[in-house]
Design a protein around this motif. Sequence first.
Motif, mmCIF file in Angstrom:
data_model
loop_
_atom_site.group_PDB
_atom_site.id
_atom_site.type_symbol
_atom_site.label_atom_id
_atom_site.label_comp_id
_atom_site.label_asym_id
_atom_site.label_seq_id
_atom_site.Cartn_x
_atom_site.Cartn_y
_atom_site.Cartn_z
ATOM 1 N N ASP A 155 0.826 -1.204 0.000
ATOM 2 C CA ASP A 155 0.000 0.000 0.000
ATOM 3 C C ASP A 155 0.864 1.259 0.000
ATOM 4 N N ASP A 156 1.935 1.250 0.783
ATOM 5 C CA ASP A 156 2.863 2.379 0.801
ATOM 6 C C ASP A 156 3.509 2.539 -0.571
ATOM 7 N N LEU A 157 3.950 1.434 -1.166
ATOM 8 C CA LEU A 157 4.560 1.492 -2.489
ATOM 9 C C LEU A 157 3.573 2.059 -3.502
ATOM 10 N N ALA A 158 2.310 1.653 -3.420
ATOM 11 C CA ALA A 158 1.294 2.147 -4.360
ATOM 12 C C ALA A 158 1.105 3.658 -4.209
ATOM 13 N N VAL A 159 1.076 4.152 -2.990
ATOM 14 C CA VAL A 159 0.927 5.591 -2.752
ATOM 15 C C VAL A 159 2.121 6.343 -3.345
ATOM 16 N N LEU A 160 3.315 5.846 -3.092
ATOM 17 C CA LEU A 160 4.518 6.494 -3.619
ATOM 18 C C LEU A 160 4.565 6.424 -5.142
ATOM 19 N N ALA A 161 4.164 5.289 -5.706
ATOM 20 C CA ALA A 161 4.160 5.140 -7.169
ATOM 21 C C ALA A 161 3.155 6.096 -7.808
ATOM 22 N N ARG A 162 1.992 6.275 -7.186
ATOM 23 C CA ARG A 162 1.007 7.214 -7.731
ATOM 24 C C ARG A 162 1.550 8.640 -7.708
ATOM 25 N N ARG A 163 2.253 8.965 -6.641
ATOM 26 C CA ARG A 163 2.858 10.292 -6.541
ATOM 27 C C ARG A 163 3.917 10.477 -7.634
ATOM 28 N N ALA A 164 4.742 9.449 -7.845
ATOM 29 C CA ALA A 164 5.774 9.519 -8.885
ATOM 30 C C ALA A 164 5.146 9.623 -10.269
ATOM 31 N N LEU A 165 4.048 8.925 -10.486
ATOM 32 C CA LEU A 165 3.361 9.005 -11.772
ATOM 33 C C LEU A 165 2.821 10.414 -11.997
ATOM 34 N N ALA A 166 2.279 11.031 -10.968
ATOM 35 C CA ALA A 166 1.789 12.409 -11.097
ATOM 36 C C ALA A 166 2.937 13.358 -11.446
ATOM 37 N N VAL A 167 4.093 13.163 -10.826
ATOM 38 C CA VAL A 167 5.270 13.986 -11.129
ATOM 39 C C VAL A 167 5.695 13.775 -12.576
ATOM 40 N N ALA A 168 5.721 12.517 -13.020
ATOM 41 C CA ALA A 168 6.121 12.215 -14.400
ATOM 42 C C ALA A 168 5.158 12.837 -15.399
ATOM 43 N N ARG A 169 3.873 12.775 -15.111
ATOM 44 C CA ARG A 169 2.876 13.376 -16.011
ATOM 45 C C ARG A 169 3.043 14.890 -16.062
ATOM 46 N N ALA A 170 3.272 15.520 -14.924
ATOM 47 C CA ALA A 170 3.456 16.979 -14.885
ATOM 48 C C ALA A 170 4.711 17.380 -15.665
ATOM 49 N N ALA A 171 5.776 16.609 -15.528
ATOM 50 C CA ALA A 171 7.011 16.914 -16.262
ATOM 51 C C ALA A 171 6.798 16.763 -17.765
ATOM 52 N N ALA A 172 6.056 15.738 -18.161
ATOM 53 C CA ALA A 172 5.777 15.530 -19.589
ATOM 54 C C ALA A 172 4.915 16.659 -20.137
ATOM 55 N N ALA A 173 3.923 17.101 -19.372
ATOM 56 C CA ALA A 173 3.054 18.197 -19.813
ATOM 57 C C ALA A 173 3.858 19.487 -19.952
ATOM 58 N N LYS A 174 4.753 19.727 -19.018
ATOM 59 C CA LYS A 174 5.593 20.927 -19.076
ATOM 60 C C LYS A 174 6.506 20.881 -20.302
ATOM 61 N N ALA A 175 7.039 19.723 -20.604
ATOM 62 C CA ALA A 175 7.937 19.581 -21.757
ATOM 63 C C ALA A 175 7.192 19.785 -23.074
ATOM 64 N N ARG A 176 5.903 19.474 -23.102
ATOM 65 C CA ARG A 176 5.112 19.621 -24.332
ATOM 66 C C ARG A 176 4.692 21.064 -24.596
ATOM 67 N N ARG A 177 4.683 21.898 -23.563
ATOM 68 C CA ARG A 177 4.272 23.294 -23.746
ATOM 69 C C ARG A 177 5.266 24.038 -24.618
ATOM 70 N N PRO A 178 4.775 24.786 -25.578
ATOM 71 C CA PRO A 178 5.698 25.561 -26.418
ATOM 72 C C PRO A 178 6.370 26.672 -25.601
ATOM 73 N N ALA A 179 7.585 26.955 -25.946
ATOM 74 C CA ALA A 179 8.314 28.025 -25.266
ATOM 75 C C ALA A 179 7.687 29.355 -25.604
ATOM 76 N N ARG A 180 7.636 30.233 -24.624
ATOM 77 C CA ARG A 180 7.090 31.577 -24.875
ATOM 78 C C ARG A 180 8.126 32.403 -25.578
ATOM 79 N N LYS A 181 7.660 33.166 -26.545
ATOM 80 C CA LYS A 181 8.575 34.053 -27.275
ATOM 81 C C LYS A 181 8.785 35.313 -26.453
ATOM 82 N N ARG A 182 10.018 35.742 -26.452
ATOM 83 C CA ARG A 182 10.345 36.987 -25.748
ATOM 84 C C ARG A 182 10.211 38.143 -26.726
ATOM 85 N N PRO A 183 9.731 39.279 -26.240
ATOM 86 C CA PRO A 183 9.576 40.454 -27.133
ATOM 87 C C PRO A 183 10.893 41.014 -27.574
#
Length: 118
Positions: free
Chosen positions: A90-118
């Motif tokens: 159960d502890d491993l499952a909780v930690l794995a879910r947390r790690a999966l959320a981190v991995a998903r957030a990192a992937a979403a951030k990597a997919r965002r286009p870079a903002r252009k600077r003026p």
Amino acid sequence: MAVDRAHLDDLFAAFGPVAVRAMFGGHGIYADGAMFALEAGGVLYLKADAAFARELEARGSAPFGYVASNGRRTVMSFWRLPEAAMDDPDDLAVLARRALAVARAAAAKARRPARKRP
């Protein structure tokens, strides 16, 4: 720890199904297409952001790192699974879910286009 598919399936049973891919002498561990854990040298590591890394460190964990061919030490955003979680599905499952959320957030951030600077 001996690492094979059956052992990983047993470890992550409370978390859910995982896909395992060989990589760099170890294994990448995926759920829903996101790599949230890795195995290297028989040790399991979970993807962590700064907050999760602090929690894992408080539980005695350390980051995954290696020495590159140029002699430079590289530390990655994966932290060793705490020993207690190896014996507590159960502890491993909780930690794995947390790690999966981190991995998903990192992937979403990597997919965002870079903002252009003026």
